[in-house]
Design a protein around this motif. Sequence first.
Motif, short mmCIF file in Angstrom:
data_model
loop_
_atom_site.label_atom_id
_atom_site.label_comp_id
_atom_site.label_asym_id
_atom_site.label_seq_id
_atom_site.Cartn_x
_atom_site.Cartn_y
_atom_site.Cartn_z
N GLY A 222 -6.99 -13.75 3.70
CA GLY A 222 -6.63 -15.03 3.11
C GLY A 222 -6.23 -14.84 1.67
N ASP A 223 -6.56 -15.80 0.84
CA ASP A 223 -6.09 -15.79 -0.54
C ASP A 223 -7.19 -15.26 -1.45
OD1 ASP A 223 -4.81 -18.38 -2.80
OD2 ASP A 223 -4.82 -16.20 -2.91
N LEU A 224 -7.00 -14.08 -2.02
CA LEU A 224 -7.94 -13.52 -2.98
C LEU A 224 -7.47 -13.72 -4.41
CD1 LEU A 224 -9.00 -10.16 -1.24
CD2 LEU A 224 -10.33 -12.27 -1.45
N SER A 225 -6.52 -14.64 -4.60
CA SER A 225 -6.06 -14.89 -5.96
C SER A 225 -7.22 -15.39 -6.80
CB SER A 225 -4.92 -15.91 -5.96
OG SER A 225 -5.34 -17.14 -5.43
N GLY A 226 -7.25 -14.95 -8.05
CA GLY A 226 -8.35 -15.28 -8.92
C GLY A 226 -9.50 -14.29 -8.85
N ARG A 227 -9.45 -13.40 -7.89
CA ARG A 227 -10.47 -12.36 -7.76
C ARG A 227 -9.97 -11.07 -8.40
NH1 ARG A 227 -14.70 -15.61 -6.62
NH2 ARG A 227 -14.44 -16.71 -4.64
N ARG A 228 -10.90 -10.34 -8.99
CA ARG A 228 -10.58 -9.05 -9.60
C ARG A 228 -11.32 -7.96 -8.83
NH1 ARG A 228 -12.25 -6.24 -14.80
NH2 ARG A 228 -10.40 -5.11 -15.53
N ALA A 229 -10.60 -6.94 -8.43
CA ALA A 229 -11.17 -5.89 -7.59
C ALA A 229 -11.05 -4.54 -8.27
CB ALA A 229 -10.47 -5.85 -6.23
N LEU A 230 -12.02 -3.68 -8.04
CA LEU A 230 -11.97 -2.30 -8.50
C LEU A 230 -12.02 -1.40 -7.28
CD1 LEU A 230 -13.70 -0.63 -11.49
CD2 LEU A 230 -14.13 0.32 -9.21
N VAL A 231 -11.07 -0.46 -7.20
CA VAL A 231 -10.98 0.47 -6.08
C VAL A 231 -11.00 1.88 -6.63
CG1 VAL A 231 -9.63 1.23 -4.10
CG2 VAL A 231 -9.60 -1.18 -4.76
N THR A 232 -11.95 2.70 -6.17
CA THR A 232 -11.99 4.09 -6.62
C THR A 232 -11.25 4.99 -5.64
OG1 THR A 232 -14.08 4.69 -5.50
CG2 THR A 232 -14.23 3.69 -7.69
N GLY A 233 -10.78 6.11 -6.17
CA GLY A 233 -9.97 7.01 -5.34
C GLY A 233 -8.68 6.35 -4.91
N ALA A 234 -8.11 5.57 -5.83
CA ALA A 234 -6.98 4.69 -5.47
C ALA A 234 -5.63 5.39 -5.51
CB ALA A 234 -6.96 3.48 -6.41
N ALA A 235 -5.58 6.65 -5.93
CA ALA A 235 -4.28 7.31 -6.08
C ALA A 235 -3.68 7.76 -4.75
CB ALA A 235 -4.41 8.52 -7.01
N SER A 236 -4.50 7.84 -3.70
CA SER A 236 -3.97 8.33 -2.43
C SER A 236 -4.87 7.87 -1.29
CB SER A 236 -3.89 9.87 -2.42
OG SER A 236 -5.18 10.44 -2.53
N GLY A 237 -4.40 8.09 -0.07
CA GLY A 237 -5.21 7.89 1.11
C GLY A 237 -5.74 6.47 1.29
N ILE A 238 -7.00 6.38 1.69
CA ILE A 238 -7.61 5.08 1.97
C ILE A 238 -7.64 4.22 0.72
CG2 ILE A 238 -9.76 3.94 2.63
CD1 ILE A 238 -10.37 6.40 4.40
N GLY A 239 -7.98 4.80 -0.41
CA GLY A 239 -8.06 4.02 -1.65
C GLY A 239 -6.73 3.40 -2.03
N ARG A 240 -5.67 4.16 -1.89
CA ARG A 240 -4.34 3.63 -2.18
C ARG A 240 -4.01 2.47 -1.25
NH1 ARG A 240 1.14 3.59 -1.50
NH2 ARG A 240 2.42 4.16 -3.32
N ALA A 241 -4.28 2.65 0.04
CA ALA A 241 -4.00 1.60 1.01
C ALA A 241 -4.81 0.34 0.70
CB ALA A 241 -4.28 2.09 2.42
N CYS A 242 -6.07 0.51 0.28
CA CYS A 242 -6.90 -0.64 -0.05
C CYS A 242 -6.37 -1.36 -1.29
CB CYS A 242 -8.34 -0.19 -0.29
SG CYS A 242 -9.24 0.29 1.20
N ALA A 243 -5.98 -0.59 -2.30
CA ALA A 243 -5.44 -1.21 -3.51
C ALA A 243 -4.20 -2.03 -3.19
CB ALA A 243 -5.12 -0.13 -4.54
#
Length: 250
Positions: A4-25
């Motif tokens: 749904g709409d996560l606007s207004g939410r701030r998220a932190l994702v580690t390992g975000a440069a590749s793989g699962i982390g990138r996809a999550c970001a």
Amino acid sequence: MSAGDLSGRRALVTGAASGIGRACAVRLVEEGAAVVAVDQDADGLAELAKTVDVEQSVVDLSQLNDVDRLDLAVDIVVNNAGLQHVAPIQEFPPDRFSYILRVMLEAPFRIVRGALGHMYAGGWGRVVNISSVHGMVASPYKAAYVAAKHGLEGLSKVIALEGADHGVTSNCVNPAYVRTPLVENQIASQAKAHGITEDEVIERIMLERAALKRLIEPDEVASFVAYLCSDAASSITGSSMRMDGGWTAH
């Protein structure tokens, strides 16, 4: 599944440069969240930022003092960063064991510890820990990885119990082998070690215990993570969500 709409939410994702982390970001940005992408790979983060609008944070999670300096005024934490080392216990370098536990267990603890104040104040929060099928079962020669993932499972449940009265949920996602650089490197090394093709490594070694004979795609994991961040998943907490292709059904 849509968060749904996560606007207004701030998220932190580690390992975000590749793989699962990138996809999550990418997926969380698509759902409207402002994303802080954390990785020690500055070039990988820069490539991600060409695809979606993220705040780049270059941090080595093994340096715990640097972890403590992260801006943790976030509503969503996705603890994803990880690495692997394969060796028998008697040959496993103690320094490497400690390093893996710092990155995969101590850093998640410190990140959540720092983020909970903001989540509690807002009465809403989501902690999603990318665990593994190896958070539920063990394999030989992966002492540090298995120990870290089992520890992450326990940490996630404690966060769930403590956060329940504050609108904070905490869950683990437990995939089997995902098509990531980490896994692809293992495929190549296993093929060389066993004198077989990479396809044979996937079928005969990695997927031997799984019912579904294919690698999981990072986007599949990211979709599950997005769902756990949604209001629809507000009653799911303290859970370990298996995406193991039937590995643990035996």
